[in-house]
Motif scaffolding. Structure first.
Motif, short mmCIF file in Angstrom:
data_model
loop_
_atom_site.label_atom_id
_atom_site.label_comp_id
_atom_site.label_asym_id
_atom_site.label_seq_id
_atom_site.Cartn_x
_atom_site.Cartn_y
_atom_site.Cartn_z
N ALA A 119 0.82 -1.22 0.00
CA ALA A 119 0.00 0.00 0.00
C ALA A 119 0.85 1.26 0.00
CB ALA A 119 -0.93 0.00 1.20
N ALA A 120 1.97 1.24 0.72
CA ALA A 120 2.84 2.42 0.75
C ALA A 120 3.38 2.72 -0.64
CB ALA A 120 4.00 2.19 1.73
N ALA A 121 3.84 1.67 -1.34
CA ALA A 121 4.36 1.85 -2.70
C ALA A 121 3.24 2.24 -3.67
CB ALA A 121 5.05 0.58 -3.16
N GLN A 122 2.06 1.64 -3.49
CA GLN A 122 0.93 1.98 -4.36
C GLN A 122 0.57 3.46 -4.25
OE1 GLN A 122 -1.80 -0.87 -2.74
NE2 GLN A 122 -1.60 -2.29 -4.46
N SER A 123 0.59 3.97 -3.02
CA SER A 123 0.26 5.38 -2.82
C SER A 123 1.23 6.28 -3.55
CB SER A 123 0.26 5.70 -1.32
OG SER A 123 -0.68 4.91 -0.64
N ILE A 124 2.50 5.93 -3.49
CA ILE A 124 3.52 6.70 -4.21
C ILE A 124 3.27 6.60 -5.72
CG2 ILE A 124 5.99 6.86 -4.72
CD1 ILE A 124 6.43 5.62 -1.87
N HIS A 125 3.02 5.38 -6.20
CA HIS A 125 2.81 5.15 -7.63
C HIS A 125 1.65 5.98 -8.17
CE1 HIS A 125 2.27 2.96 -11.41
NE2 HIS A 125 0.98 2.86 -11.10
N TYR A 126 0.55 6.04 -7.41
CA TYR A 126 -0.63 6.71 -7.93
C TYR A 126 -0.56 8.23 -7.83
CZ TYR A 126 -3.04 2.49 -9.20
OH TYR A 126 -3.39 1.33 -9.84
N THR A 127 0.52 8.77 -7.31
CA THR A 127 0.77 10.21 -7.47
C THR A 127 1.49 10.48 -8.79
OG1 THR A 127 2.97 10.20 -6.43
CG2 THR A 127 1.06 10.49 -4.98
N GLY A 128 2.02 9.42 -9.40
CA GLY A 128 2.85 9.56 -10.59
C GLY A 128 4.32 9.44 -10.27
N ALA A 129 4.66 9.39 -8.96
CA ALA A 129 6.05 9.27 -8.54
C ALA A 129 6.47 7.80 -8.55
CB ALA A 129 6.24 9.88 -7.15
N THR A 130 7.75 7.56 -8.27
CA THR A 130 8.31 6.20 -8.29
C THR A 130 8.76 5.80 -6.90
OG1 THR A 130 9.09 6.50 -10.57
CG2 THR A 130 10.08 4.70 -9.30
N PRO A 131 8.27 4.68 -6.36
CA PRO A 131 8.76 4.18 -5.08
C PRO A 131 10.11 3.48 -5.28
CG PRO A 131 7.03 2.75 -5.92
CD PRO A 131 7.15 3.88 -6.89
N ILE A 132 11.05 3.76 -4.38
CA ILE A 132 12.39 3.17 -4.45
C ILE A 132 12.63 2.36 -3.17
CG2 ILE A 132 14.86 3.59 -4.72
CD1 ILE A 132 13.23 4.50 -7.14
N PRO A 133 12.46 1.03 -3.22
CA PRO A 133 12.68 0.22 -2.02
C PRO A 133 14.17 -0.02 -1.76
CG PRO A 133 11.96 -1.17 -3.84
CD PRO A 133 11.94 0.24 -4.34
N VAL A 134 14.54 0.01 -0.47
CA VAL A 134 15.93 -0.20 -0.07
C VAL A 134 16.01 -1.21 1.07
CG1 VAL A 134 16.62 2.12 -0.82
CG2 VAL A 134 15.90 1.74 1.56
N GLU A 135 17.25 -1.50 1.49
CA GLU A 135 17.51 -2.53 2.49
C GLU A 135 17.01 -2.16 3.89
OE1 GLU A 135 18.31 -5.49 2.17
OE2 GLU A 135 20.10 -5.85 0.94
N ILE A 136 16.90 -3.21 4.72
CA ILE A 136 16.58 -3.03 6.13
C ILE A 136 17.85 -3.13 6.96
CG2 ILE A 136 14.20 -3.81 5.99
CD1 ILE A 136 15.17 -6.59 6.90
N ALA A 137 17.78 -2.57 8.17
CA ALA A 137 18.88 -2.62 9.13
C ALA A 137 18.67 -3.77 10.10
CB ALA A 137 18.98 -1.29 9.87
N SER A 138 19.49 -3.86 11.11
CA SER A 138 19.38 -4.95 12.10
C SER A 138 18.08 -4.87 12.88
CB SER A 138 20.58 -4.92 13.05
OG SER A 138 20.64 -3.67 13.73
N ASP A 139 17.45 -3.70 12.94
CA ASP A 139 16.16 -3.57 13.63
C ASP A 139 14.98 -3.95 12.74
OD1 ASP A 139 16.06 -1.43 11.89
OD2 ASP A 139 15.86 0.12 13.44
#
Length: 399
Positions: A119-139
């Motif tokens: 849903a977070a990425a979808q919300s970004i997508h539907y503004t016309g912007a591009t979601p950029i997923p990145v790595e997670i940390a130890s937490d």
């Protein structure tokens, strides 16, 4: 029969009786059920109160944007100490409207952890912007170094997703955002009530959003969401957009492009009622997390979330209890055979693995995590007996 013969007969029967006892106990374990989340009980635990709320609200004819909405929004403002709280139909639309109100759109990029709901990425997508997923940390939350490495000339915002009821490394993210002149927008869907150094999730950036999906720490009996902000202009734009662009100060004249994203008034009334139990529900979740930690902390194969009170800067609400196991599938099967429900969050697929949506990132740390992670039952309805049974069953597996 002599006393000696009687004693001999009883002695020979003891192993058989012991076997019957063991089988009986095993059958009790097999027949016991601890669902991952007990949706029917969510209603029946306060059924009389919910029925009365429905009757009272419905008898007023108060279905859309009535006083219960205003009361709930004011209660959330007071709880979080923010200037504006705007209820909407769900958290997905809360994020979408917030991003649109900030002017984020075509050609822009927004960075978030791959360990996030789609849903977070979808919300970004539907503004016309591009979601950029990145790595997670130890937490298990977004890695600030990965965020900084992903910044380009197109980056407009960083979206911390406060997964499982714990706030991301928000200090580091704010420093990065300030250094690169970027916005912070918080997906705090799972983190209502969580704090870092006494400040609530959702109140660090330009806006924060929360979900009231039934299984959330504060959940209604359907979908629901809210956006909170201290930005007057942003709040006004979201307020217009959630109701077709109608301006309440101009006799509902349409003054902007909007949509229909209103929280049902009855759901607001239910949420107002549930706020009265909110502190108790969080305390219950933290008590269960404490039991889990004590039971599992010495099992080397398991990776656990931080224990309650481990770090005084953090107050976690334990929306979920996500653990890691090198024997995940075996352990989940063992638990299922004994009636204990578990799930793998996000269906076991992080954002960057959704290649059909156009993602092509290589994130080996997140890949490894999703080979091992799953959720144990975590909600205020779990009894002490349920919690003990879960702990004992996991311990039985490893013994």
């Amino acid at each position: 029969m002599s006393l000696r013969l009687l004693v001999k007969e009883l002695a020979s029967a003891l192993p058989l009786l012991h076997g019957v006892s063991e089988r009986s106990m095993q059958n009790q374990k097999v027949n016991r059920k601890v669902p991952f989340f007990d949706f029917p009980t969510l209603f029946t635990e306060h059924e009389a109160e919910y029925v009365q709320i429905f009757r009272e609200v419905a008898s007023r004819g108060s279905f859309i944007l009535q006083r219960d909405i205003a009361e709930f929004e004011n209660n959330i403002k007071s709880f979080l100490n923010v200037k504006h709280a705007i209820t909407v139909s769900d958290c997905t639309n809360a994020i979408l409207l917030g991003l649109r109100a900030l002017g984020i759109g075509g050609g822009d990029e927004v960075i978030l952890a791959s360990h996030s709901f789609v849903a977070a990425a979808q919300s970004i997508h539907y503004t016309g912007a591009t979601p950029i997923p990145v790595e997670i940390a130890s937490d298990r939350l977004v890695e600030p170094k990965a965020v900084e490495q992903a910044i380009t000339s197109k980056t407009k915002a960083i979206m911390p997703v406060h997964v499982n009821g714990r706030i991301c490394n928000i200090e580091a993210l704010i420093n990065i955002a300030q250094h690169h002149n970027l916005l912070i927008v918080e997906d705090a869907a799972q983190a209502l009530g969580a704090t870092f150094q006494g400040k609530y999730a959702g109140t660090f950036g330009s806006f924060g959003t929360f979900s009231f999906y039934p299984s959330k720490v504060l959940g209604c009996l359907g979908d629901g969401g809210i956006l909170v902000t201290n930005d007057d202009d942003l709040a006004r734009r979201v307020l217009l957009m959630r109701n077709h662009g109608a301006d309440p100060d101009q006799d509902k004249k349409i003054v902007a492009w909007g949509t229909n994203s209103r929280l049902d008034n009855i759901q607001a009334a239910i949420l107002n009622y549930k706020l009265g139990h909110f502190a108790e529900d969080i305390a219950r979740r933290r008590a269960i997390a404490r039991k889990y930690h004590q039971a599992f902390c010495d099992i080397k194969d398991l990776g656990l979330p931080p224990a309650p009170d481990r770090d005084p800067d953090y107050f976690d609400v334990y929306q979920n209890y996500e653990i890691e196991s090198g024997r995940r599938d075996e352990l989940r099967s063992f638990l299922a055979e004994r009636g204990i429900g578990t799930i793998i969050q996000w269906g076991g697929i992080p954002l960057h693995q959704m290649t059909h949506l156009g993602f092509n990132q290589h994130l080996p740390i997140t890949d490894r995590f999703f080979e091992r992670c799953f959720l144990l039952p975590m909600n205020h309805m779990l009894s002490d007996d349920d919690t003990d049974y879960i702990c004992e069953t996991v311990q039985d597996f490893y013994s």
